[in-house]
Scaffold this active site. Sequence first.
Site, short mmCIF file in Angstrom:
data_model
loop_
_atom_site.label_atom_id
_atom_site.label_comp_id
_atom_site.label_asym_id
_atom_site.label_seq_id
_atom_site.Cartn_x
_atom_site.Cartn_y
_atom_site.Cartn_z
CG HIS A 190 55.57 18.56 47.64
ND1 HIS A 190 56.89 18.87 47.41
CD2 HIS A 190 55.00 19.71 48.12
CE1 HIS A 190 57.11 20.13 47.71
NE2 HIS A 190 55.97 20.67 48.15
CD GLU A 191 51.44 20.17 49.14
OE1 GLU A 191 51.67 20.62 50.29
OE2 GLU A 191 51.75 20.80 48.11
CG HIS B 6 55.00 20.57 53.09
ND1 HIS B 6 56.25 21.08 53.35
CD2 HIS B 6 54.76 20.83 51.77
CE1 HIS B 6 56.75 21.64 52.25
NE2 HIS B 6 55.87 21.49 51.28
#
Length: 378
Positions: free
Chosen positions: A22-23, A26
């Site tokens: 997820h990170e 980003h």
Amino acid sequence: MLQNIIVLLIFIVIFCVLVVSHEGGHFLIAKANGIRVTEFTVGMGPVLYQKKKGDTMYSIRLLPVGGACIFDGMDGLEITKPGEDDGTLEDQIKAQESRDDSEEGQISFRRAGVWSRIATVVAGPLANFILGFLLALIIVSNTYWSFPTVSGFSVDNSPAQEAGLKEGDVITSVNGSAVHMSAEVTLNMYLTDGEDVDITYERDGQSYKTTITPVLYEDEETGVSRYVIGVYIGEYDTVSGIETFKYAGYMFNYYLTSTWKSLGLLVRGRTDKVELSGPVGMAEMVDQSYETAMQEGGIIDVILNMINLAMLLSINLGLMNLLPIPALDGGRLVFLLIEVIRGKPVPEKYEGMIELVGVAALILLMVVVLFHDVSKLF
């Protein structure tokens, strides 16, 4: 004792995979758009390990309750380089705006184009969806697929039989929603409150439609009541070749849809059919899945069960983060879309106030979920 250690290690691996994906989404899109990342962290709370590379601090923190990819300028202020810390706060901001953003040509989050910021925000949930699909491919390639074929009836003259269903019929839709796996039929029945169910099915290459009225059934062992149509669904076979991608898509859609429908029940106050879990609940799920898989098939089944659990959690994480709630990616996305419509950003003071309320509400929810998880253990 050994099982507890193994379960803990599996939990940590799954947690790290979910957070890093997820990170990492980003992070990669931010870097591709020249946005400076000040910290990339897995976990929250006290620092266990830190190392700085370039402008980014990479951290591992103690508490397995999330992670963060922190961009320069997300709080309205950009980082201050050595020698630029003199004068008032206003002077620092003006100096910061007048200088070149970094030696590497990177910029702060707020000074990036709005579409670059939108892409960066969406990238986290999208990475979870991509991971979920890839894990679904592994599951479909290495397990049997449960096709929505009628395999029997729980009692004679069940509602399904009275409506005309026979063994060997393939259910193709429930209440207008196409189904490709037996779990989709089960899900639709689980969410019903006794209203009539429209079923479309195939028999000998011909399509038929019927309407079934469920009956209330109480499980004597658990005491849980639910509406059923008295039919067993499931015919197992393998899927191979290019079909694997199609059926992985079906599996992905099933988990995405089930999560979305569960959220709908939660909004409508139907918490009796919705299970909320946090890190403790996730660890309990890992423990139960591990124990069941070891009893039924051994280490290969354990691995596949853990992959299946990681797929479910990854899809859940992606969808939950897209909800338009302050402090989540979806909340920030709302502000960015408003900026696109208005042609200018939402004033920072208003955005900050709303974000603060969102963070407080999120912390409260985490405490409630944690209490719920711990109470179930006892």
